[in-house]
Design an enzyme around this catalytic site. Structure first.
Site, PDB file in Angstrom:
ATOM      1  N   ASP A 259      12.426  72.646  46.848  1.00  0.00           N
ATOM      2  CA  ASP A 259      11.470  72.410  47.934  1.00  0.00           C
ATOM      3  C   ASP A 259      10.086  72.975  47.612  1.00  0.00           C
ATOM      4  OD1 ASP A 259      11.099  71.674  50.955  1.00  0.00           O
ATOM      5  OD2 ASP A 259      10.335  73.715  50.781  1.00  0.00           O
TER       6      ASP A 259
ATOM      7  N   ASP B 281      18.979  70.661  52.910  1.00  0.00           N
ATOM      8  CA  ASP B 281      18.568  70.525  54.305  1.00  0.00           C
ATOM      9  C   ASP B 281      17.760  69.266  54.588  1.00  0.00           C
ATOM     10  OD1 ASP B 281      16.565  71.526  52.679  1.00  0.00           O
ATOM     11  OD2 ASP B 281      15.702  72.824  54.214  1.00  0.00           O
TER      12      ASP B 281
ATOM     13  N   ASP C 121      17.163  74.111  48.766  1.00  0.00           N
ATOM     14  CA  ASP C 121      16.221  73.560  49.741  1.00  0.00           C
ATOM     15  C   ASP C 121      15.490  72.342  49.165  1.00  0.00           C
ATOM     16  OD1 ASP C 121      14.118  73.151  51.628  1.00  0.00           O
ATOM     17  OD2 ASP C 121      14.242  75.249  52.205  1.00  0.00           O
TER      18      ASP C 121
ATOM     19  N   THR D 181      13.099  72.971  57.307  1.00  0.00           N
ATOM     20  CA  THR D 181      14.036  73.953  56.768  1.00  0.00           C
ATOM     21  C   THR D 181      14.826  74.685  57.841  1.00  0.00           C
ATOM     22  OG1 THR D 181      12.766  74.268  54.738  1.00  0.00           O
ATOM     23  CG2 THR D 181      14.195  76.086  55.419  1.00  0.00           C
TER      24      THR D 181
END
Length: 342
Positions: free
Chosen positions: A191, A238, A36, A72
């Site tokens: 992330d 993503d 992520d 996300t």
């Protein structure tokens, strides 16, 4: 594409790598893994030998274009449905559906409400309808019953479960007596740390190195299980992330009466639901409120964003310029966020 759009695209570009081996049709297996928020330039910020090993012996896609919005849940559902957010229905991390009269939020258990997910059919269901089996380790949406189905094997989402334990489950499913042919694996970093540290922070170096080590561990375990030469591995992300600053904050309550609207989803794209009879007042108050904020009525959202034709897209959206952050008021949490553009 103009130089400005190229720059935006590279800011946003997530990493996509794939290794494709020569397999017999009945041997095809795919493992899709998402790190992520892995921004495109993290590959070159610090040494990443395991990523570069994959790049050398596989295929490196230098750029991908996210859907709007770059968050996300919408982007992960796009990866497994092939659809834009307005088509698959997961239009944000936080949503309100006026037809269902229901809310969806990462902070609440209502993300498990099947009705939010059933405007599309994810790949694991398509795979199982074709007579195959699937396994998912924490991929967003895989622990939700969608069209009356779960993946054949799945893990309930629990952020505390280690990467190594997730890999172990994936390996177990691929090597069982009735092996899966499709696996999905999700990891929250970089992330999580990017939000707390900021993507441009020197402290992100060790975070990126850790992700590279995790990829190395995955490769090691795939080789140990004799899967490396019989598996198609796709590594992706993503969205990217842009550095924010507390000096670049847009506080909505400075321009709006807090009793006149509900903030459904937050920065970098604020989804705004005016209270009954307050639409014009809210829109006019925001339309020229801040030079780094662009405000759209739903029907005026640019067609190129493919983000207009769904009931869950709110009547007004406000888009922050790159590097700017939208808060309802100063009591909200401030975290660096994704670049909003596509």
């Amino acid at each position: 594409m103009t130089s400005k759009l190229l720059w935006v695209a590279f800011i946003l570009a997530a990493l996509t790598l794939s290794i494709t081996f020569s397999l017999q049709p009945d041997q095809q297996k795919v493992l899709l893994i998402s790190f992520d928020g892995f921004r495109w330039d993290y590959l070159y910020r610090v040494p990443t030998p395991h990523f570069h090993y994959v790049m050398k012996y596989g295929v490196h896609v230098k750029q991908v274009t996210n859907i709007f919005i770059t968050k996300t849940y919408p982007n992960h559902y796009t990866l497994v449905t092939g659809l834009f957010a307005e088509n698959h229905g997961i239009v944000a991390n936080d949503m309100f559906d006026p037809i269902l009269n229901k809310s969806f939020s990462l902070d609440n258990m209502n993300i498990y409400d099947s009705e939010f997910w059933e405007e599309a059919t994810p790949i694991w269901i398509t795979n199982q309808r074709a007579g195959h089996t699937s396994g998912a380790a924490m991929w967003p949406g895989t622990d939700v019953k969608i069209h009356k189905s779960f993946p054949t094997h799945y893990m309930l989402y629990n952020e505390s479960v280690s990467f190594e334990d997730r890999v172990a489950k994936i390996i177990e499913w691929f090597t069982s007596e009735e092996p899966i042919n499709l696996g999905l694996l999700y990891w929250e970093d970089p992330d999580d740390m990017g939000h707390h540290l900021g993507p441009d922070s020197p402290l992100m170096g060790p975070v990126i190195s850790d992700i590279d080590n995790k990829l190395g561990y995955l490769i090691q375990m795939l080789k140990k299980a004799k899967l490396w030469d019989t598996l198609n591995l796709i590594i992706t992300s993503d969205h990217g992330m842009t550095q924010c600053s507390e000096e670049r904050v847009i506080e909505l309550d400075q321009y709006l009466d807090k009793d006149h609207y509900v903030l459904i989803d937050r920065s970098p794209v604020a989804a705004i639901l005016p209270k009954e009879g307050k639409f014009d007042e809210v829109y006019e108050a925001l339309a020229h409120a801040h030079p780094n904020l662009t405000v759209y009525k739903k029907e005026e959202i640019p067609e190129r964003w493919r983000y207009k034709y769904n009931n869950r897209i709110q009547p007004i959206i406000a888009v922050a310029d790159e590097g700017w952050y939208i808060l309802q008021n100063k009591s909200d949490d401030f975290l660096c966020d994704r670049q909003p553009w596509v």
